[in-house]
Design an enzyme around this catalytic site. Sequence first.
Site, mmCIF file in Angstrom:
data_model
loop_
_atom_site.group_PDB
_atom_site.id
_atom_site.type_symbol
_atom_site.label_atom_id
_atom_site.label_comp_id
_atom_site.label_asym_id
_atom_site.label_seq_id
_atom_site.Cartn_x
_atom_site.Cartn_y
_atom_site.Cartn_z
ATOM 1 C CB ALA A 187 -17.404 -13.805 19.028
ATOM 2 C CG ASP A 231 -25.803 -21.690 12.864
ATOM 3 O OD1 ASP A 231 -25.526 -20.747 13.634
ATOM 4 O OD2 ASP A 231 -26.575 -22.618 13.197
ATOM 5 C CE1 TYR A 238 -21.998 -13.502 16.914
ATOM 6 C CE2 TYR A 238 -23.827 -14.887 16.224
ATOM 7 C CZ TYR A 238 -22.523 -14.753 16.652
ATOM 8 O OH TYR A 238 -21.732 -15.862 16.809
ATOM 9 C CE LYS A 246 -18.390 -14.813 14.464
ATOM 10 N NZ LYS A 246 -17.122 -14.947 15.224
#
Length: 245
Positions: free
Chosen positions: A16, A58, A83, A87
């Site tokens: 990532a 999270d 970000y 994701k």
Amino acid sequence: ELLAAERPRALINCAAISAPAACEGDPSAAAAMNTSLPRLLGEWSVETGARVIHVSTDLVFGGAPAPAGGFREEDEPSPLSVYGASKAAGERGLLDVAPDALVVRLPLLYGSGLGTSRGASEDLFATLDRGEVARLFEDEWRTPLPASVAAAALIELCASPVRGLLHVAGAERVSRLELGHALHAERFQDPARAARELMGCARADLDLSPPRPEDTSLCCERARALLETALPGLEEGVTIALASA
């Protein structure tokens, strides 16, 4: 080419671009790594029958208030950053093409980063080693987990039939300041030193881009019922993390 050569039966994708500022500065790179790659791995898994476990975050949450007990797997993502959005899109893309894949959302991690200085504890201790005061948020809430426990859970899940979404997180919702005090106490056992070196602050006190969410705590009830790997609370987790660092 690598996958074709190695022919793994299971793959844990931790790749990532995870620094929020880097994603804000280059959204196209974030999309390539965080969104497109998981979908490609999903297509590969369908072709080969291999197990794919994809690590998410999270930080797909934060734009909506956290429910009591933390966000559950069925709660709708609400990212505040490039970000988090990249994701969340990667999760959807993977599960769209490979419904048997597993997305594991992890929280803030602490403990050994194998020299990468990526976890919360390594950042904290690096600040203190430079002789600086660590400013830690009193108004940011997470469910942090030792990196070694997260790794054990991911390895265990390779042999599991669990699919879809799973939250693997610590058992306690704590602020960054509370985590910092627990880590400091375990390492130094010096309350007077902690009072000098740790300072609470609010997210609004710092010029932050992208904005940091207030609460992305995760409910890990499903994972605790499925896993043999125990998901500890703060006191036990800090002991585990620093013992393995």
